[in-house]
Write a protein that holds these residues in place. Structure first.
Motif, PDB file in Angstrom:
ATOM      1  N   ASP A 134       1.159  -1.351  -0.017  1.00 22.28           N
ATOM      2  CA  ASP A 134      -0.016   0.165   0.243  1.00 22.28           C
ATOM      3  C   ASP A 134       0.269   1.187  -0.247  1.00 22.28           C
ATOM      4  O   ASP A 134       0.249   2.390  -0.028  1.00 22.28           O
ATOM      5  CB  ASP A 134      -0.824   0.028   1.517  1.00 22.28           C
ATOM      6  N   SER A 157      -5.798   4.627  -7.694  1.00 19.49           N
ATOM      7  CA  SER A 157      -7.239   4.970  -7.996  1.00 19.49           C
ATOM      8  C   SER A 157      -7.375   6.271  -8.515  1.00 19.49           C
ATOM      9  O   SER A 157      -6.157   7.682  -8.553  1.00 19.49           O
ATOM     10  CB  SER A 157      -8.062   5.404  -6.808  1.00 19.49           C
ATOM     11  N   ARG A 208      -6.770   0.694  -6.914  1.00 17.84           N
ATOM     12  CA  ARG A 208      -7.281   1.170  -5.284  1.00 17.84           C
ATOM     13  C   ARG A 208      -7.904   1.570  -5.501  1.00 17.84           C
ATOM     14  O   ARG A 208      -9.377   2.259  -6.555  1.00 17.84           O
ATOM     15  CB  ARG A 208      -5.778   1.654  -5.223  1.00 17.84           C
ATOM     16  N   ASP A 209      -9.239   1.713  -4.747  1.00 12.31           N
ATOM     17  CA  ASP A 209     -10.643   2.107  -4.172  1.00 12.31           C
ATOM     18  C   ASP A 209     -10.166   3.797  -3.985  1.00 12.31           C
ATOM     19  O   ASP A 209      -9.700   4.238  -3.673  1.00 12.31           O
ATOM     20  CB  ASP A 209     -10.875   1.375  -3.210  1.00 12.31           C
ATOM     21  N   LYS A 239     -12.390   6.241  -2.396  1.00 14.80           N
ATOM     22  CA  LYS A 239     -13.326   6.686  -0.842  1.00 14.80           C
ATOM     23  C   LYS A 239     -14.198   8.045  -0.885  1.00 14.80           C
ATOM     24  O   LYS A 239     -13.394   8.878  -1.167  1.00 14.80           O
ATOM     25  CB  LYS A 239     -12.565   6.107  -0.230  1.00 14.80           C
ATOM     26  N   GLN A 258     -15.257   0.654  -6.141  1.00 18.04           N
ATOM     27  CA  GLN A 258     -13.025  -0.119  -6.374  1.00 18.04           C
ATOM     28  C   GLN A 258     -13.171   0.237  -7.712  1.00 18.04           C
ATOM     29  O   GLN A 258     -12.940   0.974  -8.692  1.00 18.04           O
ATOM     30  CB  GLN A 258     -14.520  -1.378  -5.881  1.00 18.04           C
ATOM     31  N   ASN A 289      -7.513   8.718  -1.916  1.00 16.51           N
ATOM     32  CA  ASN A 289      -7.069   7.726  -2.429  1.00 16.51           C
ATOM     33  C   ASN A 289      -6.481   6.741  -1.443  1.00 16.51           C
ATOM     34  O   ASN A 289      -6.815   6.674  -0.353  1.00 16.51           O
ATOM     35  CB  ASN A 289      -5.454   8.190  -3.368  1.00 16.51           C
ATOM     36  N   SER A 290      -5.958   5.294  -2.011  1.00 15.96           N
ATOM     37  CA  SER A 290      -6.065   4.405  -1.382  1.00 15.96           C
ATOM     38  C   SER A 290      -4.952   4.642   0.600  1.00 15.96           C
ATOM     39  O   SER A 290      -4.565   4.236   1.038  1.00 15.96           O
ATOM     40  CB  SER A 290      -4.953   3.646  -1.280  1.00 15.96           C
ATOM     41  N   SER A 291      -4.527   5.619   0.140  1.00 13.36           N
ATOM     42  CA  SER A 291      -3.186   6.439   1.266  1.00 13.36           C
ATOM     43  C   SER A 291      -3.983   7.461   2.001  1.00 13.36           C
ATOM     44  O   SER A 291      -3.442   7.758   3.160  1.00 13.36           O
ATOM     45  CB  SER A 291      -2.000   6.574   0.401  1.00 13.36           C
TER      46      SER A 291
END
Length: 801
Positions: A238, A268, A298-299, A301, A328, A360-362
């Motif tokens: 990740d 993402s 990556r998702d 959100k 997703q 983002n995923s982070s």
């Protein structure tokens, strides 16, 4: 005096007798209380077992000791030997004595070796201590001796600027892996470095990046030699891809390096699209479905989706903002809204600005601006002109980086007076010609265009629309169509500061914001007009005393001079002042030499100007000028032989390529009424410069009299345009000759009104008729050949002229 000396002698004698009578253990205590001269042990000499040591080296000391004077037969034992000092790590030291720890007798010598000492590069001054006792089991020494010693060593100060880490490529690691990276260290000194201890550390904590092995030891680096230290870095799946600052420490100095994390996993990223089949009528509210796709793995959100209201488009009956929890990786979701296109909108497609932000995923916030284009009812109406095959750049471009938008313009049934313009969004300026004029666009004809743009410091990080407009038809009420491309621009400085940074503010930049060539394609040997627009891209500061020189390096055939030269003026422009954001235009007439080859030539504009503080700034801009050679196809006189109704005759003419370029796909044919042509269309193909070609089809007249027609030549010039030449002609056609035959066997032909009598025809009349026919035919042939020869001689004289 003698009495006093006598008393001293008695006291000394008493003390000697008391000493002899005291127990032996009291003797050791007395000796232990004395200094080196009266102790039990004396250090005579200290030496190193290595001639010279460096930081990190392990070494030993050799110590020679001697037992001091004491009663004969007494024994002492060496209980400890050590070395102390700030430059030593003595945690792992031990000692050994030659033969045995026992020293017996008087003035006996022993050699002690102290081993396991590590030099840390600090002070070279140390203390050596040897302790002795009355027995091997003693826990505290009865006596010791101390000796100062200076190590033969190179301290840390001797290594300043000897070991260096030169600038090197980023330390590359990939997500989801534990990898070794190498850092190069160079010995710039004049001696061999026995050991270099290196340490790698991140500049700040990076989520998912861990330095597992942060130290490395490199041994025996010779003078001017480079070796590598190896470190181990672990990167989680990740971890965010990026470049992170780190430091490498060696010999007391720190050097900057970068750790670059590359991810094989696409992060993402959201893209907006719509169905292109629906037509939206201006003034009528209609539902539109936007497709929001996560093209990454990556998702994404906490998504916020906003349709930006504008003068042309507005969202009705609901909010223009939609929120989504998650999309997703590699998934998509539809968002439906009702919108209305302004009733006064006349274009065939309307741009809609979309703003999207998400985590983002982070867990970091990402923001993006995109455009989608909706077709309106205007586009459903058949248009004479079509903009198609719009190709936008796919990469992301920074400030002053060129990018190109390409498109086609075509016509179904032909169009006149076309004006084609291409312009960018705020902060996007053209770097090549962006305005084109076309007098006529033929039926089914397609023209290709490309325009180069670049972002200025005023452009924000976003997707910027590029608008393509075409006006055609009546100049007073032209028909207008439009289409859009786009370009992704990244300008972090503008985003962070809201304006140009101070350094850029102090140095304004001038570019060629626009230029127009008239005609669009320049003919060799002719003049053309060049319109230049000098743009000050700075939004705060003025440009003074601008001087621009037009420079053309390329020459014509046989070094006949520069391809372009100014007409009636200089090749230098002067502009006193350019205000922030101002464009000043200059026009110049240029001449193109006749020998210029057909291609696009580059003109360089060398500019020099001053900022507000009088500092000189120089810049260079390039523009392209397309040149084509003049095509000159000529047809000679057209000859038609003696013609009679129903009888084939020959049409003859010759074509000459008197231009400076070859032509292609050349075809010749004849059009007219009252006659037919055998094998009418003749395909010549390539017709090279200086060549000639004769065209001689057979024609048959269907009626008598003077008939008219045209010989037509079609070909493509060097620019690929279809050209046509028509050469008219006329010729006289006589009625078919019906010759009366004489009577057979000498009988006269019947008198008009009388009934012919039957009987044999005289051979004399037959021979006479044939002779007359032959004479007439020969006469006609001679006349026609004489005329044809005269015409050809006349044509040859014209060519010589």
């Amino acid at each position: 005096m003698k009495k006093k000396n006598k008393w001293v002698a008695w006291v000394l004698s008493f003390l000697l007798m008391a000493t002899y009578m005291m127990p032996s253990d009291r003797l050791n205590i007395y000796a232990a209380e004395g200094d080196g001269a009266f102790g039990l042990i004396t250090i005579n000499k200290v030496s190193q077992n290595q001639s010279s040591i460096q930081p990190g080296d392990t070494f030993g000391l050799v110590v020679e000791v001697t037992a001091s004077k004491q009663g004969e037969g007494n024994k002492v034992y060496i209980s400890n030997a050590k070395a102390t000092g700030s430059g030593l790590d003595s945690s792992k030291t031990n000692f050994s004595v030659s033969e045995t720890e026992e020293i017996s007798g008087v003035s006996e010598s022993k050699t002690i070796t102290i081993s396991g000492l590590v030099y840390n590069g600090g002070s070279k001054d140390i203390e050596v201590v040897v302790e002795v006792g009355r027995s091997l089991q003693t826990t505290s020494p009865d006596s010791n001796d101390t000796e100062s010693y200076t190590l033969s060593a190179k301290s840390s100060e001797d290594f300043v600027d000897v070991l260096t880490v030169e600038k090197q490529d980023n330390l590359l690691v990939k997500t989801g892996q534990t990898q070794n990276v190498e850092v190069k260290v160079t010995n710039k000194g004049t001696f061999t470095v026995n050991q270099a201890d290196m340490k790698l550390a991140l500049g700040s904590k990076v989520e998912g990046v861990e330095i597992k092995t942060s130290t490395a030891t490199v041994k025996n680096i010779k003078s001017k030699e480079t070796k590598t230290g190896i470190f181990t870095i672990k990167v989680s799946e990740d971890a965010k891809a990026g470049v992170y600052p780190a430091t490498v420490s060696v010999a007391g100095n720190s050097y900057s390096v970068n750790i670059q994390v590359d991810s094989s996993v696409v992060p993402s990223a959201l893209e907006v699209s719509t169905s292109g089949s629906k037509i939206y009528t201006p003034g009528v509210a209609s539902e539109v479905t936007f497709k929001l796709s996560n093209v990454g793995q990556r998702d994404a959100k906490n998504i916020r989706f906003e349709v930006v209201n504008s003068e042309n488009v507005s969202i009705v009956e609901a909010s223009n903002v939609k929120r989504l929890d998650i999309i997703q990786g590699k998934a998509s979701q539809d968002i439906t809204m009702k919108l209305r296109v302004n009733s006064s909108f006349k274009g065939d497609s309307v741009p809609i600005q979309i703003k999207v932000d998400y985590l983002n995923s982070s867990g970091e916030k990402e923001e993006d601006t995109q455009y989608v284009y909706l077709s309106t009812s205007a586009s459903s109406i058949a248009s004479e002109v079509i903009i198609s095959n719009v190709i936008s750049p796919t990469d992301t471009y920074g400030v002053d980086q060129n990018f190109t938008v390409k498109f086609n313009v075509s016509s179904k049934s032909g169009a006149d007076n076309l004006k084609i313009s291409v312009k960018g969004d705020e902060g996007i300026v053209p770097k090549s010609q962006n305005l084109f004029f076309v007098t006529k666009l033929g039926k089914g004809e397609t023209k290709q265009y490309s325009v180069t743009f670049a972002a200025t410091h005023a452009a924000i990080t976003s997707s910027h629309p590029i608008e393509i407009n075409v006006e055609y038809g009546d100049a007073k009420a032209p028909t207008t169509i439009s289409q859009y491309g786009s370009a992704n621009i990244s300008n972090p400085k503008k985003d962070a500061e809201g304006d140009e940074d101070e350094k850029l503010k102090g140095k304004p930049k001038v570019i060629i914001g626009e230029y127009i060539v008239n005609p669009t394609i320049v003919q060799a040997g002719e003049n053309f007009e060049l319109h230049l627009g000098f743009l000050n891209t700075n939004s705060k500061h003025t440009v003074n005393n601008l001087k621009a020189n037009i420079k053309v390096i390329e020459q014509g055939e046989n070094q006949t001079g520069n391809v372009f030269t100014p007409v009636g003026g200089s090749n230098t422009f002067y502009i006193d002042q350019l205000s922030p954001g101002e464009t000043v235009t200059k026009d110049v007439t240029m001449y193109t030499i006749p020998t210029a080859k057909a291609k696009t030539y580059e003109i360089t504009l060398e500019m020099a100007y001053e900022d507000e503080d009088g500092n000189e700034i120089t810049a260079t801009e390039n523009i392209g000028i397309p040149v084509e050679q003049v095509t000159k196809i000529e047809a000679g006189d057209i000859f038609v032989e003696y013609a009679q109704v129903g009888i084939e005759t020959t049409l003859s003419t010759t074509f000459y390529n008197r231009g400076r370029t070859d032509v292609t796909n050349m075809m010749v044919y004849v059009e007219g009424e009252g006659f037919t042509v055998e094998n009418n269309r003749t395909f010549i193909g390539n017709f090279k410069q200086g060549d000639s070609q004769t065209y001689e089809p057979m024609i048959t007249a269907n009626q008598a009299g003077t008939l008219k027609g045209e010989v037509i030549v079609e070909y493509e010039d060097a620019a690929g345009k279809t050209q046509e030449i028509r050469k008219p002609f006329e010729f006289l056609v006589e009625e078919m000759m019906m010759e009366e035959m004489p009577p057979v066997d000498g009988e006269m032909p019947p008198v008009e009104g009388e009934t012919p009598t039957q009987g044999p025809v005289s051979k004399k009349w037959i021979l006479a008729g044939v002779g007359v026919g032959v004479v007439v035919a020969v006469a006609i042939t001679l006349v026609m050949l004489k005329k044809k020869k005269a015409k050809k001689e006349e044509m040859m004289l014209d060519e010589e002229d």
